[in-house]
Each structure stands twice: as C-alpha cells, then as structure tokens.
Design an enzyme around this catalytic site. Structure first.
Site, PDB file in Angstrom:
ATOM      1  N   ASP A 151      20.518 -48.944  22.419  1.00 31.63           N
ATOM      2  CA  ASP A 151      21.436 -47.886  21.855  1.00 31.63           C
ATOM      3  C   ASP A 151      22.202 -47.745  21.055  1.00 31.63           C
ATOM      4  OD1 ASP A 151      21.045 -44.466  21.887  1.00 31.63           O
ATOM      5  OD2 ASP A 151      22.797 -44.894  21.929  1.00 31.63           O
ATOM      6  N   LYS A 177      17.291 -42.856  15.870  1.00 31.71           N
ATOM      7  CA  LYS A 177      17.814 -43.819  15.302  1.00 31.71           C
ATOM      8  C   LYS A 177      16.736 -45.391  15.750  1.00 31.71           C
ATOM      9  CE  LYS A 177      19.290 -43.301  20.228  1.00 31.71           C
ATOM     10  NZ  LYS A 177      19.120 -41.970  20.928  1.00 31.71           N
ATOM     11  N   ASN A 198      15.287 -31.190  24.670  1.00 26.11           N
ATOM     12  CA  ASN A 198      16.518 -30.450  24.068  1.00 26.11           C
ATOM     13  C   ASN A 198      17.831 -30.454  23.664  1.00 26.11           C
ATOM     14  OD1 ASN A 198      17.289 -30.308  27.432  1.00 26.11           O
ATOM     15  ND2 ASN A 198      18.150 -33.021  27.806  1.00 26.11           N
ATOM     16  N   GLY A 242      23.253 -36.515  34.324  1.00 24.02           N
ATOM     17  CA  GLY A 242      21.847 -36.085  33.132  1.00 24.02           C
ATOM     18  C   GLY A 242      22.688 -37.001  32.099  1.00 24.02           C
ATOM     19  N   GLY A 282       5.594 -29.042  16.667  1.00 28.29           N
ATOM     20  CA  GLY A 282       4.763 -29.959  17.489  1.00 28.29           C
ATOM     21  C   GLY A 282       4.972 -30.483  18.770  1.00 28.29           C
ATOM     22  N   LYS A 332      22.152 -48.210  16.157  1.00 31.63           N
ATOM     23  CA  LYS A 332      23.806 -46.986  15.661  1.00 31.63           C
ATOM     24  C   LYS A 332      24.296 -48.260  15.420  1.00 31.63           C
ATOM     25  CE  LYS A 332      23.764 -43.837  19.785  1.00 31.63           C
ATOM     26  NZ  LYS A 332      24.153 -42.941  20.701  1.00 31.63           N
ATOM     27  N   GLY A 380      24.066 -34.839  23.900  1.00 31.01           N
ATOM     28  CA  GLY A 380      23.294 -33.607  24.063  1.00 31.01           C
ATOM     29  C   GLY A 380      22.886 -32.466  23.225  1.00 31.01           C
TER      30      GLY A 380
END
Length: 442
Positions: free
Chosen positions: A203, A107, A17, A189, A47, A207, A309
């Site tokens: 996650d 991250k 994305n 999504g 790549g 961060k 996104g």
C-alpha cells in the site's frame, strides 16, 4: 447562481465506507455545494455489486450495471471508489473515453496505470483527479501539482499507511510483539482481514509511486519502488532504538538524487526505519499519517492528519469532485500529467543510508574484531557499537548481542557486509537490519 443553471451529474461507483460518505455529503450539503460550484451537483446513481434495499440509499438509485451507469448522458463526473485495479480500470477508461471527468481514490490502480489513464483524460480533454489516493484527508497531491508547480521538489517522505503506523506505535508504547499488535489493529478495524497489502508495504509503495511521479515529473510505477514490510520488526529492535534515542516507523521516501557529474535520478523506497525521537515524524502515532516535502525555494513543509477512514477520505474525494464540477461549469481543466523530466529510477543498491544491524554472536574473544573487519573490508564506516551478554533459561551465558550503527553507506555495500557476517562462524544469527533516517550524523 441562476436557478436554471444546468446541473452537474455524478455517478458514484462503490458504496463502502468511503462511497457511502460521499453519497451522504452530496445529499446533505447540496445547497453549499451548488453555491461553491455555480450549479447544482446531482447524484444520478450508485454502482454496486449487490442491489438491495438495506444499503442506506434508495434502491432506485442503485445499479449493478456499471457500464450502463457510466454511459448515461446525464452523468458528467464518475467517482470511482470500488477498487481494486479491475474492474475499476475498465470503468474509468470507459468514462474518460465518453468525455466524463473522473475522481478516484484507487491508489493501486493509479500506481500501475497513471500513464494510460492520464493519456485517456488528455485525449478527451477532461479531468482526472486522485487526491484521495494518498494519505486520506491530508492534502498532498494538490500542493505538489499546484502550490509547488513553480518550485523544484527535492524530497517527499513520510508515514502514509495508518495500519502499520498503529502497529508500530503499539509495539513501541506497550512492548507488544508484532502478532499481538496486529491482532489489536484488526480488532479496532485498522487492519483488513488479509493485512498483507499494509504490513508488507504494498500500500505504501503504491502511494510512493504516485508521489514520486508528481513530485519529479517522471512516471514511476509501484514496480519501481523498493519495498520492505514490518513483519520482522521485533520488541528487541524497539529496545535498541530507544537506547539510540529513536523509534521505528514505516517510511515512504521519494528523493531526487544528483550525482557529482550533475546527473539526476529518482529514488522511491518503502521500509521500516529508525527515526530520532526529536524528528517530527517520531511523534506521528496511531493511525495518523504525515508527509514531509522539501523543495528548493519553499524549504520543508509538513502535512499531517487522518490518513484513512470513510469520512476523512470522502473529504478528499469531495474536494476533487468540486474542482471537477467547477471546471465543467466554467469551461476549464485541472492540471494535466507532467512527465517531461523522464528521470531514470535509481536501484536501491546505489542509495546511501545509515544502518542499524542487530546480531547474536558467540561469547568469545576477538568476535567484535572479526565483525568490525567485515564492515571495514567494504568501506562501511561504523559510528557506534553496543554489546551485551545473553543468558539462557537457566541463567547461563549463551552468547552476546551486538548492535552496530553505521555512518552512511550504499545499500549494496551493506548487503554484501551482512551476507559476509552471516557466513562467519562466530555469528549465530542476523536478527535485524534496519535503516536510519532523519539523523544528522553521516
């Protein structure tokens, strides 16, 4: 800009994305980018794991030989967007060793290998940029490294994971339980097929490590971050939070702590917390992110926007690409790693916070006194107590629910208190233990 200015070559690793949006911007905004940089920005190759003609990029631009692409003489900047830690780490190190600047949104990698990658960039005298690794399109890294470089940052706190914020927002607004809200997030999504990294706080912890490292000039890794997820947050917790004038958010908190003796430490932690409804973070809903920064001279700053996104993250990536390209053309370099402070990491047990404890107890005389005594034994001061009776499916009384809100106490003292409460005969279960942040009542 001279028409014969040497182009700056870019290799993009990954065509998901974010990668596909980066490629699109490079191609669609070529003239504007060239004017901003002072030389043409040229895509040399992409790549990918699978070379095929259905990837939206001319097939002759695709390669599955990452090492060969990174090594090309006409590549000046490598944009790593493939993740996870490996093979990304190998590709980035190879690029840096060959004196190519690197831009990454990884991250997980930056949270465990910042020092290694920063040293490689320093040795090669090239740039390592990673704005997109935290909070998507929201500019956070650059303000901390540049705009506040002359200030002392005291605290960085906020909502840095869109998936968990969407889930908690849905639970709050609709009364849904965790599983239902997660299912909605997956259908839209927002949640991955395996949501563990998001809902268990991994996650956000990655961060937090990045933010703490930059804010406090100290290397902080993901392993240094205390982490708790949202899987045990219930509709009952939201009902209690509303009664207290709060909502619940998964927060990443990085803090500079100073002892009475003047010794400084760093705290980095991630957990769901009650936040007052009048606090700015309480109104950050859906998949949006927000980061609060508090500095000695600047005071409080808030950064808010799309935290994830393809297009928003690509915006942050391209900002780094333009900076790295300008440095190539003009002969400069971006900020290096700053780790001079080398502050120790404070264990979670020493961190003072307010707490919310929700428990089911027997409906007997003296229960509240017994519960309060366990708090008092460990010098955990109680600010507020709420008690309500419970009934079973047949309408018969079957116990009571007690919610205790404390004044500030250390995590160690609260943990000992909760363990003692769980051993009391009159306590049927400890339903939830959540921290409270952003309150003025200590």
């Amino acid at each position: 800009m001279s028409s014969d200015e040497k182009p700056v070559g870019v290799a993009v690793l990954g065509l998901g994305n974010v990668g596909s949006q980066v490629v699109r911007i490079i191609e669609d905004s070529a003239d504007d980018l060239a004017a901003r940089i002072g030389a043409p920005l040229v895509l040399r190759g992409v790549g990918v794991r699978r070379v095929a003609d259905d990837r939206g990029v001319p097939i002759d631009m695709l390669t599955d030989n990452i090492e060969e692409l990174v090594s090309r003489d006409d590549v000046d900047i490598v944009v790593e967007l493939m993740g996870p830690v490996e093979p990304a780490r190998k590709a980035i190190l190879s690029a840096l060793e060959q004196r190519k600047s690197v831009v990454t949104a990884n991250k997980a990698l930056m949270a465990v290998s910042t020092g290694e990658l920063a040293q490689a960039a320093e040795h090669a005298h090239v740039d390592l940029y990673f704005e997109a690794s935290v909070a998507g399109a929201i500019p956070v890294i650059r303000p901390l490294t540049q705009s506040l470089a002359g200030d002392t940052v005291l605290r960085v706190a906020g909502i840095v994971n869109g998936t968990t914020n969407y889930i908690l927002s849905e639970m709050d607004s609709t009364g849904a339980d965790y599983d239902s809200a997660l299912a909605d997030a997956s259908a839209l999504g927002y949640a991955e097929a395996d949501p563990t990294a998001d809902v268990e706080g991994y996650d956000a912890a990655a961060k937090a490590a990045i933010l703490a490292s930059i804010a406090f000039h100290t290397r902080v890794t993901a392993a240094d971050v205390h982490r708790e997820g949202i899987t045990n947050v219930s509709p009952a917790d939201f009902a209690s939070a509303r009664a207290l004038g709060c909502t619940i958010k998964l927060l990443a908190i990085c803090e500079r702590l100073t002892s009475d003796e003047g010794q400084q430490r760093v705290s980095a932690r991630v957990y769901p917390a009650l936040v007052p409804l009048d606090h700015p973070l309480a109104s950050v809903n859906g998949a949006f992110n927000a980061v609060f920064v508090e500095a000695e001279a600047a005071g409080q700053l808030m950064f808010y926007g799309q935290g994830a996104g393809g297009a928003p993250t690509a915006s942050a990536v391209m900002g780094d690409v333009v900076m790295a390209a300008r440095n190539r053309v003009q002969g400069g370099r971006g900020p290096r790693e700053s780790k001079y402070a080398k502050l120790p990491i404070s264990p979670i047990g020493f961190i003072p916070t307010r707490y919310y404890v929700n428990m089911n107890v027997s409906d007997l005389p003296g229960v509240l006194s017994a519960v309060s005594a366990e708090f008092a034994k460990r010098e955990v001061s109680i600010a507020e107590v709420r008690q309500e009776g419970m009934v079973d499916e047949e309408g018969q009384r079957c116990g009571a629910r007690i919610v205790v809100v404390t004044h500030q106490a250390t995590d160690a003292a609260l943990s000992e208190t909760v363990a003692a409460l769980a051993d009391l005969d009159v306590v049927q279960s400890i339903n939830s233990v959540l921290r409270m942040e952003g309150t003025t009542n200590e």
